[in-house]
Design a protein around this motif. Structure first.
Motif, PDB file in Angstrom:
ATOM      1  N   GLY A 267      85.503  93.447 149.897  1.00 22.86           N
ATOM      2  CA  GLY A 267      84.113  93.085 149.655  1.00 22.86           C
ATOM      3  C   GLY A 267      83.609  93.448 148.284  1.00 22.86           C
ATOM      4  O   GLY A 267      82.505  93.039 147.897  1.00 22.86           O
ATOM      5  N   GLY A 268      84.395  94.200 147.542  1.00 23.48           N
ATOM      6  CA  GLY A 268      83.982  94.630 146.209  1.00 23.48           C
ATOM      7  C   GLY A 268      84.195  93.573 145.147  1.00 23.48           C
ATOM      8  O   GLY A 268      84.623  92.446 145.441  1.00 23.48           O
ATOM      9  N   SER A 269      83.897  93.947 143.924  1.00 26.39           N
ATOM     10  CA  SER A 269      83.948  93.003 142.803  1.00 26.39           C
ATOM     11  C   SER A 269      84.726  93.588 141.633  1.00 26.39           C
ATOM     12  O   SER A 269      84.746  94.805 141.430  1.00 26.39           O
ATOM     13  N   LEU A 270      85.326  92.694 140.878  1.00 22.75           N
ATOM     14  CA  LEU A 270      85.957  93.026 139.612  1.00 22.75           C
ATOM     15  C   LEU A 270      85.703  91.882 138.641  1.00 22.75           C
ATOM     16  O   LEU A 270      85.568  90.729 139.056  1.00 22.75           O
ATOM     17  N   ARG A 271      85.669  92.210 137.361  1.00 22.25           N
ATOM     18  CA  ARG A 271      85.606  91.173 136.346  1.00 22.25           C
ATOM     19  C   ARG A 271      86.822  91.322 135.434  1.00 22.25           C
ATOM     20  O   ARG A 271      86.982  92.341 134.747  1.00 22.25           O
ATOM     21  N   LEU A 272      87.660  90.313 135.462  1.00 16.76           N
ATOM     22  CA  LEU A 272      88.831  90.293 134.593  1.00 16.76           C
ATOM     23  C   LEU A 272      88.470  89.644 133.266  1.00 16.76           C
ATOM     24  O   LEU A 272      87.688  88.694 133.224  1.00 16.76           O
ATOM     25  N   SER A 273      89.063  90.154 132.213  1.00 14.54           N
ATOM     26  CA  SER A 273      88.865  89.596 130.880  1.00 14.54           C
ATOM     27  C   SER A 273      90.187  89.080 130.338  1.00 14.54           C
ATOM     28  O   SER A 273      91.243  89.633 130.635  1.00 14.54           O
ATOM     29  N   CYS A 274      90.095  88.037 129.552  1.00 20.17           N
ATOM     30  CA  CYS A 274      91.261  87.455 128.882  1.00 20.17           C
ATOM     31  C   CYS A 274      90.873  87.270 127.424  1.00 20.17           C
ATOM     32  O   CYS A 274      90.151  86.328 127.087  1.00 20.17           O
ATOM     33  N   ALA A 275      91.317  88.188 126.586  1.00 15.89           N
ATOM     34  CA  ALA A 275      90.975  88.144 125.166  1.00 15.89           C
ATOM     35  C   ALA A 275      92.065  87.410 124.393  1.00 15.89           C
ATOM     36  O   ALA A 275      93.247  87.719 124.533  1.00 15.89           O
ATOM     37  N   ALA A 276      91.655  86.444 123.599  1.00 18.29           N
ATOM     38  CA  ALA A 276      92.600  85.630 122.849  1.00 18.29           C
ATOM     39  C   ALA A 276      92.581  85.985 121.375  1.00 18.29           C
ATOM     40  O   ALA A 276      91.533  86.327 120.820  1.00 18.29           O
ATOM     41  N   SER A 277      93.733  85.892 120.757  1.00 16.53           N
ATOM     42  CA  SER A 277      93.844  86.043 119.318  1.00 16.53           C
ATOM     43  C   SER A 277      94.860  85.042 118.801  1.00 16.53           C
ATOM     44  O   SER A 277      95.752  84.625 119.530  1.00 16.53           O
ATOM     45  N   GLY A 278      94.674  84.617 117.568  1.00 14.74           N
ATOM     46  CA  GLY A 278      95.590  83.658 116.974  1.00 14.74           C
ATOM     47  C   GLY A 278      95.236  82.209 117.246  1.00 14.74           C
ATOM     48  O   GLY A 278      95.894  81.306 116.734  1.00 14.74           O
ATOM     49  N   PHE A 279      94.236  81.976 118.053  1.00 12.43           N
ATOM     50  CA  PHE A 279      93.771  80.619 118.309  1.00 12.43           C
ATOM     51  C   PHE A 279      92.361  80.704 118.876  1.00 12.43           C
ATOM     52  O   PHE A 279      91.904  81.756 119.300  1.00 12.43           O
ATOM     53  N   THR A 280      91.692  79.555 118.874  1.00 14.45           N
ATOM     54  CA  THR A 280      90.330  79.493 119.418  1.00 14.45           C
ATOM     55  C   THR A 280      90.395  79.137 120.890  1.00 14.45           C
ATOM     56  O   THR A 280      90.839  78.056 121.268  1.00 14.45           O
ATOM     57  N   LEU A 281      89.946  80.066 121.707  1.00 11.69           N
ATOM     58  CA  LEU A 281      90.074  79.910 123.158  1.00 11.69           C
ATOM     59  C   LEU A 281      89.428  78.630 123.658  1.00 11.69           C
ATOM     60  O   LEU A 281      89.941  77.958 124.546  1.00 11.69           O
ATOM     61  N   ASP A 282      88.299  78.272 123.077  1.00 10.28           N
ATOM     62  CA  ASP A 282      87.535  77.125 123.543  1.00 10.28           C
ATOM     63  C   ASP A 282      88.289  75.812 123.354  1.00 10.28           C
ATOM     64  O   ASP A 282      87.951  74.813 123.991  1.00 10.28           O
ATOM     65  N   ALA A 283      89.277  75.796 122.504  1.00 13.34           N
ATOM     66  CA  ALA A 283      90.023  74.564 122.228  1.00 13.34           C
ATOM     67  C   ALA A 283      91.164  74.337 123.201  1.00 13.34           C
ATOM     68  O   ALA A 283      91.851  73.309 123.133  1.00 13.34           O
ATOM     69  N   TYR A 284      91.387  75.270 124.085  1.00 17.89           N
ATOM     70  CA  TYR A 284      92.496  75.205 125.024  1.00 17.89           C
ATOM     71  C   TYR A 284      91.967  75.200 126.459  1.00 17.89           C
ATOM     72  O   TYR A 284      90.928  75.790 126.750  1.00 17.89           O
ATOM     73  N   ALA A 285      92.697  74.556 127.330  1.00 17.21           N
ATOM     74  CA  ALA A 285      92.453  74.759 128.755  1.00 17.21           C
ATOM     75  C   ALA A 285      93.034  76.128 129.134  1.00 17.21           C
ATOM     76  O   ALA A 285      94.124  76.491 128.671  1.00 17.21           O
ATOM     77  N   ILE A 286      92.308  76.852 129.948  1.00 20.93           N
ATOM     78  CA  ILE A 286      92.739  78.186 130.341  1.00 20.93           C
ATOM     79  C   ILE A 286      92.825  78.264 131.860  1.00 20.93           C
ATOM     80  O   ILE A 286      91.908  77.835 132.566  1.00 20.93           O
ATOM     81  N   GLY A 287      93.903  78.803 132.322  1.00 20.34           N
ATOM     82  CA  GLY A 287      94.079  78.992 133.749  1.00 20.34           C
ATOM     83  C   GLY A 287      94.201  80.455 134.115  1.00 20.34           C
ATOM     84  O   GLY A 287      94.716  81.251 133.328  1.00 20.34           O
ATOM     85  N   TRP A 288      93.703  80.791 135.283  1.00 18.42           N
ATOM     86  CA  TRP A 288      93.948  82.108 135.878  1.00 18.42           C
ATOM     87  C   TRP A 288      94.948  81.919 137.015  1.00 18.42           C
ATOM     88  O   TRP A 288      94.722  81.086 137.905  1.00 18.42           O
ATOM     89  N   PHE A 289      95.997  82.674 136.983  1.00 23.15           N
ATOM     90  CA  PHE A 289      97.034  82.636 138.006  1.00 23.15           C
ATOM     91  C   PHE A 289      97.184  84.029 138.602  1.00 23.15           C
ATOM     92  O   PHE A 289      96.784  85.022 137.995  1.00 23.15           O
ATOM     93  N   ARG A 290      97.769  84.072 139.770  1.00 24.39           N
ATOM     94  CA  ARG A 290      98.080  85.377 140.357  1.00 24.39           C
ATOM     95  C   ARG A 290      99.431  85.310 141.048  1.00 24.39           C
ATOM     96  O   ARG A 290      99.878  84.251 141.494  1.00 24.39           O
ATOM     97  N   GLN A 291     100.057  86.448 141.109  1.00 20.51           N
ATOM     98  CA  GLN A 291     101.360  86.536 141.777  1.00 20.51           C
ATOM     99  C   GLN A 291     101.432  87.834 142.556  1.00 20.51           C
ATOM    100  O   GLN A 291     101.341  88.922 141.976  1.00 20.51           O
ATOM    101  N   ALA A 292     101.570  87.693 143.853  1.00 23.09           N
ATOM    102  CA  ALA A 292     101.739  88.842 144.734  1.00 23.09           C
ATOM    103  C   ALA A 292     103.234  89.076 144.939  1.00 23.09           C
ATOM    104  O   ALA A 292     104.041  88.151 144.781  1.00 23.09           O
TER     105      ALA A 292
END
Length: 127
Positions: free
Chosen positions: A15-40
């Motif tokens: 029931g709790g919350s977390l905020r994940l961050s994805c910091a980009a360098s070397g390119f402009t994040l807004d120009a790319y499609a970005i996906g969040w994936f997970r692997q258990a």
């Protein structure tokens, strides 16, 4: 050099919350499609959310709709995944990935279509 760095994972109660961050360098994040994936452990990597280049479209896996939200801070070149109402089935290593193809209003659920990956951040849900 293109680099993605995730952070924000941790241990949270159901029931709790977390905020994940994805910091980009070397390119402009807004120009790319970005996906969040997970692997258990013992499972395949799966897409949970993605945002098209420019942010015109967002998509969510059915099991996270209404609980997870993607947002972007272009000034910080950082993407976020706000995760609310975390459930016992959500624990995994969470990765962000960038797709440089620049297709409008599109982002992929398929990991093989992403060029660049972060190192992942662990999310644990436990009481």
């Amino acid at each position: 050099q293109v680099q993605l760095v995730e952070s924000g994972g941790g241990l949270v109660q159901p029931g709790g919350s977390l905020r994940l961050s994805c910091a980009a360098s070397g390119f402009t994040l807004d120009a790319y499609a970005i996906g969040w994936f997970r692997q258990a452990p013992g499972k395949e990597r799966e897409g949970v959310a993605c945002i098209s280049n420019g942010g015109s479209s967002t998509f969510y896996k059915d099991s996270v709709k209404g609980r997870f939200t993607i947002s972007r801070d272009n000034a910080k070149n950082t993407l976020y995944l706000q995760m609310n109402g975390l459930k016992p089935e959500d624990p995994a290593v969470y990765y962000c990935a960038a797709d440089s193809r620049g297709m409008a209003h599109y982002c992929s659920w398929h990991a093989f279509e992403y060029n660049y990956w972060g190192q992942g951040t662990q999310v644990t849900v436990s009481s």
